[in-house]
Write a protein that holds these residues in place. Structure first.
Motif, PDB file in Angstrom:
ATOM      1  N   GLU A   1       0.905  -0.956  -0.200  1.00  0.00           N
ATOM      2  CA  GLU A   1      -0.036  -0.174  -0.187  1.00  0.00           C
ATOM      3  C   GLU A   1       0.738   1.373  -0.109  1.00  0.00           C
ATOM      4  O   GLU A   1       0.765   2.317  -0.736  1.00  0.00           O
ATOM      5  N   LEU A   2       2.047   1.096   0.782  1.00  0.00           N
ATOM      6  CA  LEU A   2       2.874   2.216   0.810  1.00  0.00           C
ATOM      7  C   LEU A   2       3.658   2.495  -0.577  1.00  0.00           C
ATOM      8  O   LEU A   2       3.782   3.509  -0.929  1.00  0.00           O
ATOM      9  N   MET A   3       3.834   1.431  -1.430  1.00  0.00           N
ATOM     10  CA  MET A   3       4.503   1.629  -2.592  1.00  0.00           C
ATOM     11  C   MET A   3       3.362   2.156  -3.476  1.00  0.00           C
ATOM     12  O   MET A   3       3.934   2.954  -4.540  1.00  0.00           O
ATOM     13  N   ARG A   4       2.255   1.849  -3.441  1.00  0.00           N
ATOM     14  CA  ARG A   4       1.284   2.305  -4.254  1.00  0.00           C
ATOM     15  C   ARG A   4       0.968   3.752  -4.364  1.00  0.00           C
ATOM     16  O   ARG A   4       0.917   4.533  -5.300  1.00  0.00           O
ATOM     17  N   ILE A   5       1.028   4.354  -3.089  1.00  0.00           N
ATOM     18  CA  ILE A   5       0.987   6.105  -2.955  1.00  0.00           C
ATOM     19  C   ILE A   5       2.149   6.649  -3.193  1.00  0.00           C
ATOM     20  O   ILE A   5       2.114   7.914  -3.447  1.00  0.00           O
ATOM     21  N   GLY A   6       3.338   5.754  -3.280  1.00  0.00           N
ATOM     22  CA  GLY A   6       4.769   6.474  -3.525  1.00  0.00           C
ATOM     23  C   GLY A   6       4.958   7.772  -2.662  1.00  0.00           C
ATOM     24  O   GLY A   6       4.835   7.979  -1.604  1.00  0.00           O
ATOM     25  N   ASN A   7       5.272   8.862  -3.683  1.00  0.00           N
ATOM     26  CA  ASN A   7       5.677  10.201  -3.116  1.00  0.00           C
ATOM     27  C   ASN A   7       4.552  10.742  -2.522  1.00  0.00           C
ATOM     28  O   ASN A   7       4.574  11.630  -1.551  1.00  0.00           O
ATOM     29  N   GLN A   8       3.274  10.325  -2.280  1.00  0.00           N
ATOM     30  CA  GLN A   8       2.237  10.988  -1.825  1.00  0.00           C
ATOM     31  C   GLN A   8       2.250  10.837  -0.263  1.00  0.00           C
ATOM     32  O   GLN A   8       1.781  11.566   0.468  1.00  0.00           O
ATOM     33  N   SER A   9       2.933   9.869  -0.003  1.00  0.00           N
ATOM     34  CA  SER A   9       3.288   9.460   1.614  1.00  0.00           C
ATOM     35  C   SER A   9       3.936  10.817   2.290  1.00  0.00           C
ATOM     36  O   SER A   9       3.815  11.139   3.650  1.00  0.00           O
ATOM     37  N   GLN A  10       4.568  11.818   1.448  1.00  0.00           N
ATOM     38  CA  GLN A  10       5.161  12.803   1.928  1.00  0.00           C
ATOM     39  C   GLN A  10       4.122  13.849   2.595  1.00  0.00           C
ATOM     40  O   GLN A  10       4.449  14.818   3.423  1.00  0.00           O
ATOM     41  N   GLY A  11       2.858  13.748   1.852  1.00  0.00           N
ATOM     42  CA  GLY A  11       2.139  14.828   2.243  1.00  0.00           C
ATOM     43  C   GLY A  11       1.272  14.469   3.416  1.00  0.00           C
ATOM     44  O   GLY A  11      -0.045  15.015   3.919  1.00  0.00           O
ATOM     45  N   ILE A  12       1.278  13.025   3.934  1.00  0.00           N
ATOM     46  CA  ILE A  12       0.653  12.717   5.114  1.00  0.00           C
ATOM     47  C   ILE A  12       0.953  13.485   6.317  1.00  0.00           C
ATOM     48  O   ILE A  12       2.068  13.835   6.543  1.00  0.00           O
ATOM     49  N   PHE A  13      -0.168  13.987   7.063  1.00  0.00           N
ATOM     50  CA  PHE A  13       0.084  14.752   8.427  1.00  0.00           C
ATOM     51  C   PHE A  13      -0.500  14.274   9.449  1.00  0.00           C
ATOM     52  O   PHE A  13      -1.661  13.282   9.227  1.00  0.00           O
ATOM     53  N   TRP A  14      -0.196  14.447  10.697  1.00  0.00           N
ATOM     54  CA  TRP A  14      -0.685  13.934  11.864  1.00  0.00           C
ATOM     55  C   TRP A  14      -1.415  14.938  12.790  1.00  0.00           C
ATOM     56  O   TRP A  14      -1.100  16.010  12.712  1.00  0.00           O
ATOM     57  N   LYS A  15      -2.369  14.486  13.601  1.00  0.00           N
ATOM     58  CA  LYS A  15      -2.960  15.078  14.813  1.00  0.00           C
ATOM     59  C   LYS A  15      -2.901  14.282  15.924  1.00  0.00           C
ATOM     60  O   LYS A  15      -2.822  13.187  15.951  1.00  0.00           O
ATOM     61  N   LYS A  16      -2.484  14.995  16.944  1.00  0.00           N
ATOM     62  CA  LYS A  16      -2.826  14.444  18.383  1.00  0.00           C
ATOM     63  C   LYS A  16      -3.767  15.020  19.180  1.00  0.00           C
ATOM     64  O   LYS A  16      -3.942  16.327  19.290  1.00  0.00           O
ATOM     65  N   ASN A  17      -4.831  14.455  19.495  1.00  0.00           N
ATOM     66  CA  ASN A  17      -6.186  14.541  20.293  1.00  0.00           C
ATOM     67  C   ASN A  17      -6.636  15.946  19.402  1.00  0.00           C
ATOM     68  O   ASN A  17      -7.271  16.833  20.069  1.00  0.00           O
ATOM     69  N   GLY A  18      -6.768  15.669  17.993  1.00  0.00           N
ATOM     70  CA  GLY A  18      -7.428  16.742  17.098  1.00  0.00           C
ATOM     71  C   GLY A  18      -6.649  17.794  16.724  1.00  0.00           C
ATOM     72  O   GLY A  18      -7.163  18.817  15.945  1.00  0.00           O
ATOM     73  N   LYS A  19      -5.651  17.942  17.109  1.00  0.00           N
ATOM     74  CA  LYS A  19      -4.821  19.323  17.061  1.00  0.00           C
ATOM     75  C   LYS A  19      -3.507  18.639  16.110  1.00  0.00           C
ATOM     76  O   LYS A  19      -2.824  17.847  16.165  1.00  0.00           O
ATOM     77  N   GLU A  20      -3.284  19.484  15.031  1.00  0.00           N
ATOM     78  CA  GLU A  20      -2.276  19.289  14.048  1.00  0.00           C
ATOM     79  C   GLU A  20      -0.945  19.323  14.612  1.00  0.00           C
ATOM     80  O   GLU A  20      -0.637  20.419  15.105  1.00  0.00           O
ATOM     81  N   GLU A  21       0.030  18.195  14.238  1.00  0.00           N
ATOM     82  CA  GLU A  21       1.213  18.307  14.627  1.00  0.00           C
ATOM     83  C   GLU A  21       2.297  18.683  13.387  1.00  0.00           C
ATOM     84  O   GLU A  21       1.990  18.652  12.334  1.00  0.00           O
TER      85      GLU A  21
END
Length: 354
Positions: A51-71
Motif C-alpha cells: 500500500e505504501l508503494m502504491r501511494i509512492g511520493n504521496q506519503s510525504q503529504g501525510i500529516f498527523w494530529k494528536k487529540n485533534g490538534k495538527e502536529e
C-alpha cells in the motif's frame, strides 16, 4: 566540528531511549510501558508495504494530529515523544486532502514503583471485590476509583487458570460486552452502568461439578490522561459466594416462615443453606437495620432443605434471618427481618421487603 556533532548525536541517543516494551491491547490501542526516562515510540500510518508503494511520493503529504490538534511531523512515520507519564493520546494520520487514513490510541503504563493507583483498596485489601449469589457461573466484581483519578474500563480478560495462552478476548460490535474464549472456557463480561463494576458469566461452567481450576479476572482501567493500569484477582466461586437475602414472612404473632433466596442455586437438597435466626426483645426505631444495630436476645442455627416455619420466642418483637452455604464456609447473606408487634404500616412494610 565533527567532534561536536558526535557529542550531540550521542546525547540524543542517550536521552531518547526506546520504551521498555509496547503491546496491543485492542486493535488500534497501543500500550507503551515507560520508566520515567525520555523515550520515543514510532507509529506508522500505512503499515502494508504494498500500500505504501502504491501511494509512492504521496506519503510525504501525510500529516498527523494528536487529540485533534495538527502536529508538525509529516510523512508515514511519527515519533511519539514520551516523558515520564506524558505522551499518551489519540493519534490520527491524514492524507493531503484531510481524509482519515489511520488512527492509534496510545496508552501509558507507568513503572510499578512509580505508579499512583487509579483504584483504591477495599477493607479486604483487594482492589477488586468479587462476589456471586449462586453457583450458576455468574459473578460480579466492583471497585472504588481514586477521587482524583476517576477513569473507565479499557479492557477485560477472564479465563480459567488452566487455560493456555491461546485465550482470545474481544469487544463485541455494541462496544458494551467483552468476550473471552478458548478450548475450555467461554466468558462474557459487561460493565455496569455505574462504571464501578462488571458482571460476568462463565458459559461453560457446570454448577454440579467440582471446580478444578480457579477463575482469573483482569480489569484494565484508564484515565482521561491516557494512563492505564491492570488489576487482577483469581478465585473459585465457592470462595466468593454470598447468598441473596432470605425471603421471610410473618405467619402469626408466634410463627415466621422463610424460604431460600430466589437467586440461590437449585435443587436445594444439593445446595443446602444454613440459617441463623436472631430474635430481638425490642424494636430499634432509629436504627438503619435492627439486625445489625441491636443486640439479640436469642440466636439459633437451623439447617433446612427448603421452606421452614419457625416458632419464635413469646417476648420477641423482631426476628432476623440470614443464610450461608451449609457445605462451604461462605459469607453470610445480608439480614432479612420481620416485626411481630408492629403497626399495620410496619406489617405492610415487612411484606413488601419479603
Amino acid at each position: 566540528m565533527l567532534f561536536v556533532f558526535a557529542v550531540i548525536c550521542a546525547f540524543l541517543h542517550v536521552s531518547y531511549q526506546s520504551p521498555r516494551s509496547h503491546w496491543t491491547l485492542l486493535p488500534n490501542i497501543l500500550v507503551v510501558e515507560v520508566d520515567g526516562t525520555l523515550s520515543q515510540q514510532p507509529l506508522s500510518c500505512i503499515e502494508l508495504p504494498e500500500e505504501l508503494m502504491r501511494i509512492g511520493n504521496q506519503s510525504q503529504g501525510i500529516f498527523w494530529k494528536k487529540n485533534g490538534k495538527e502536529e508538525a511531523q509529516r510523512g508515514n512515520s511519527y515519533l511519539v515523544q514520551l516523558e515520564e507519564s506524558l505522551g499518551g493520546g489519540n493519534y490520527t494520520c491524514h492524507s493531503k486532502d484531510g481524509s482519515l487514513l489511520n488512527h492509534t490510541e496510545v496508552l501509558i503504563s507507568e513503572d510499578e514503583t512509580k505508579r499512583r493507583k487509579i483504584l483504591v483498596k477495599n477493607d479486604q485489601e483487594h482492589y477488586l471485590k468479587c462476589s456471586t449469589q449462586n453457583y450458576n457461573g455468574e459473578f460480579q466484581c466492583s471497585w472504588t476509583w481514586h477521587p482524583s483519578r476517576v477513569g473507565k474500563v479499557a479492557f477485560i480478560k477472564a479465563r480459567r487458570v488452566s487455560d493456555n495462552n491461546s485465550v482470545q478476548c474481544s469487544l463485541d460490535s455494541s462496544s458494551q460486552q467483552w468476550v473471552c474464549f478458548s478450548d475450555h472456557s467461554n466468558f462474557s463480561c459487561m460493565v455496569d452502568d455505574s462504571g464501578r463494576g462488571i458482571s460476568c458469566l462463565d458459559k461453560q461452567h457446570c454448577p454440579y461439578a467440582e471446580e478444578s481450576q480457579p477463575i482469573h479476572i483482569t480489569v484494565y482501567v484508564r484515565t482521561k490522561q491516557f494512563l492505564v493500569e491492570d488489576y487482577s484477582r483469581h478465585f473459585y466461586l465457592s470462595e466468593i459466594v454470598k447468598p441473596g437475602k432470605v425471603r421471610i414472612v410473618k405467619i402469626n404473632s408466634s410463627v415466621i416462615e422463610w424460604s431460600y433466596p430466589s437467586s440461590w442455586s437449585s435443587p436445594y437438597s444439593y445446595f443446602p443453606l444454613t440459617f441463623q435466626i436472631a430474635q430481638l426483645r425490642g424494636e430499634c426505631r432509629r436504627c438503619n437495620n435492627p439486625c445489625t444495630d441491636s443486640k439479640a436476645a436469642t440466636t439459633e442455627m437451623v439447617h433446612s432443605p427448603g421452606i421452614c416455619q419457625f416458632p419464635v420466642w413469646h417476648k420477641a418483637k423482631v426476628v432476623c434471618v440470614r443464610a450461608k452455604d451449609a457445605i462451604c464456609d461462605s459469607q453470610w447473606s445480608e439480614w432479612s427481618h420481620v416485626s411481630l408487634r408492629g403497626s399495620k404500616k410496619n406489617r405492610r412494610h415487612n411484606k413488601e421487603e419479603a
